[in-house]
Design a protein around this motif. Structure first.
Motif, PDB file in Angstrom:
ATOM      1  N   ASP A   1       6.086   1.062 -15.502  1.00 53.76           N
ATOM      2  CA  ASP A   1       5.673  -0.334 -15.431  1.00 53.76           C
ATOM      3  C   ASP A   1       6.308  -0.906 -14.168  1.00 53.76           C
ATOM      4  O   ASP A   1       7.518  -0.782 -13.964  1.00 53.76           O
ATOM      5  N   ILE A   2       5.504  -1.525 -13.319  1.00 55.25           N
ATOM      6  CA  ILE A   2       5.966  -2.046 -12.033  1.00 55.25           C
ATOM      7  C   ILE A   2       5.758  -3.556 -12.016  1.00 55.25           C
ATOM      8  O   ILE A   2       4.688  -4.053 -12.386  1.00 55.25           O
ATOM      9  N   HIS A   3       6.773  -4.278 -11.598  1.00 56.35           N
ATOM     10  CA  HIS A   3       6.686  -5.733 -11.493  1.00 56.35           C
ATOM     11  C   HIS A   3       5.534  -6.103 -10.567  1.00 56.35           C
ATOM     12  O   HIS A   3       5.306  -5.445  -9.543  1.00 56.35           O
ATOM     13  N   ASN A   4       4.815  -7.155 -10.924  1.00 52.85           N
ATOM     14  CA  ASN A   4       3.637  -7.563 -10.138  1.00 52.85           C
ATOM     15  C   ASN A   4       3.954  -7.740  -8.658  1.00 52.85           C
ATOM     16  O   ASN A   4       3.134  -7.414  -7.795  1.00 52.85           O
ATOM     17  N   ASN A   5       5.142  -8.250  -8.361  1.00 50.09           N
ATOM     18  CA  ASN A   5       5.503  -8.510  -6.962  1.00 50.09           C
ATOM     19  C   ASN A   5       5.650  -7.235  -6.138  1.00 50.09           C
ATOM     20  O   ASN A   5       5.678  -7.294  -4.902  1.00 50.09           O
ATOM     21  N   PHE A   6       5.776  -6.078  -6.825  1.00 48.59           N
ATOM     22  CA  PHE A   6       5.999  -4.821  -6.110  1.00 48.59           C
ATOM     23  C   PHE A   6       4.874  -3.810  -6.344  1.00 48.59           C
ATOM     24  O   PHE A   6       4.997  -2.655  -5.944  1.00 48.59           O
ATOM     25  N   SER A   7       3.780  -4.249  -6.967  1.00 50.04           N
ATOM     26  CA  SER A   7       2.692  -3.313  -7.274  1.00 50.04           C
ATOM     27  C   SER A   7       2.091  -2.706  -6.011  1.00 50.04           C
ATOM     28  O   SER A   7       1.619  -1.559  -6.023  1.00 50.04           O
ATOM     29  N   LYS A   8       2.134  -3.449  -4.892  1.00 50.37           N
ATOM     30  CA  LYS A   8       1.578  -2.919  -3.641  1.00 50.37           C
ATOM     31  C   LYS A   8       2.422  -1.771  -3.086  1.00 50.37           C
ATOM     32  O   LYS A   8       1.976  -1.051  -2.191  1.00 50.37           O
ATOM     33  N   HIS A   9       3.638  -1.604  -3.601  1.00 48.25           N
ATOM     34  CA  HIS A   9       4.522  -0.529  -3.138  1.00 48.25           C
ATOM     35  C   HIS A   9       4.566   0.640  -4.137  1.00 48.25           C
ATOM     36  O   HIS A   9       5.493   1.440  -4.115  1.00 48.25           O
ATOM     37  N   GLU A  10       3.556   0.733  -4.973  1.00 46.92           N
ATOM     38  CA  GLU A  10       3.562   1.750  -6.028  1.00 46.92           C
ATOM     39  C   GLU A  10       3.719   3.163  -5.472  1.00 46.92           C
ATOM     40  O   GLU A  10       4.486   3.971  -6.020  1.00 46.92           O
ATOM     41  N   ALA A  11       3.025   3.485  -4.394  1.00 53.11           N
ATOM     42  CA  ALA A  11       3.111   4.842  -3.823  1.00 53.11           C
ATOM     43  C   ALA A  11       4.536   5.140  -3.362  1.00 53.11           C
ATOM     44  O   ALA A  11       5.044   6.248  -3.564  1.00 53.11           O
ATOM     45  N   PHE A  12       5.172   4.155  -2.744  1.00 51.54           N
ATOM     46  CA  PHE A  12       6.561   4.335  -2.298  1.00 51.54           C
ATOM     47  C   PHE A  12       7.489   4.535  -3.490  1.00 51.54           C
ATOM     48  O   PHE A  12       8.361   5.418  -3.463  1.00 51.54           O
TER      49      PHE A  12
END
Length: 254
Positions: free
Chosen positions: A6-17
């Motif tokens: 589960d990834i915080h919405n503010n960091f979803s764009k960094h999921e691959a990292f």
């Protein structure tokens, strides 16, 4: 191996990292701190530093429990951090948690948060009674703990290393870490005093904390001190008993 995250919405764009951090945790990152049971590493993400806690694989009984019946330490840390933020309580920004499971057993888990640089922890106050602004910090910490209790937060790991302290223009800010053991409920007087039991064995510190808590709670100082000091002694006796038992076991193993 099944993965849950589960990834915080503010960091979803960094999921691959974030995925790469977890997959390559053993070979990347910078080791941080001295962890006896778990491990911590730091990773850079643009201008931010991420703090990744890797929880060791639990024993077989807990592998079953975490697989089917209980939330993992990583998941609890992530969810409790968000709950603390909703209550305006300081804690490093939660970013994500990851879990790895087989069909029947729970294996590894990781909790990711923003790394927070602090000026000191509560532990410094135990080891240095001449620390600058000592009395002010200890009293501010006591008011912080009182506010936790007023908001219905029982931090079960309220111990010297688990509160980070930052000096500000207006005083001191406090941030909780190691969040996987918390309860959210109304706290009675005895539970509140017991929550101080692990913080210090020194009577003079307990006297200061009792004085400040009594002022905040509108209770007589003696009533607060007597119960807080009693809870400290109960905890110390149990702790020292466990240490003696460990020494005996080590002796017999030789």
């Amino acid at each position: 191996m099944q993965q849950t995250k589960d990834i915080h919405n503010n960091f979803s764009k960094h999921e691959a990292f974030l995925d790469d951090i977890i997959i390559n945790y053993d070979s990347k990152g910078e080791d941080y701190g001295n962890q006896k049971r778990n491990s911590l590493k730091l990773f850079k993400l643009n201008d931010k530093t991420l703090n990744v806690k890797s929880f060791r694989i639990p024993n077989v009984i807990n592998q079953i429990a975490y697989r089917f019946f209980r939330k993992s330490k990583a998941q609890r840390s992530f969810e409790y951090a968000k709950q603390l933020q909703s209550l305006n309580v300081g804690t490093p920004q939660p970013i994500a948690y990851y879990e790895f499971k087989t069909l029947f057993l729970f294996k590894k888990s990781y909790y990711i948060s923003e790394h927070l640089e602090c000026d000191l922890t509560y532990r410094e106050l135990i080891h240095d009674f001449n620390y600058p602004d000592y009395n002010t910090i200890l009293r501010a910490f006591t008011r912080f703990t009182f506010n936790l209790h007023e908001k219905g937060i029982k931090f079960l790991d309220h111990s010297p290393g688990n509160t980070l302290i930052k000096k500000t223009e207006n005083g001191y800010d406090f941030f909780l870490v190691d969040l996987n053991r918390m309860e959210f409920k109304q706290l009675g007087f005895e539970e509140r005093m017991k929550n101080f039991a692990r913080l210090s064995k020194y009577r003079e510190m307990v006297e200061i904390m009792s004085d400040e808590y009594a002022k905040s709670y509108n209770k007589p100082y003696k009533e607060v001190f007597d119960l807080m000091w009693k809870e400290v002694q109960v905890f110390r006796n149990k702790h020292e008993g466990k240490q003696r038992l460990k020494k005996r076991l080590k002796f017999w193993k030789k």
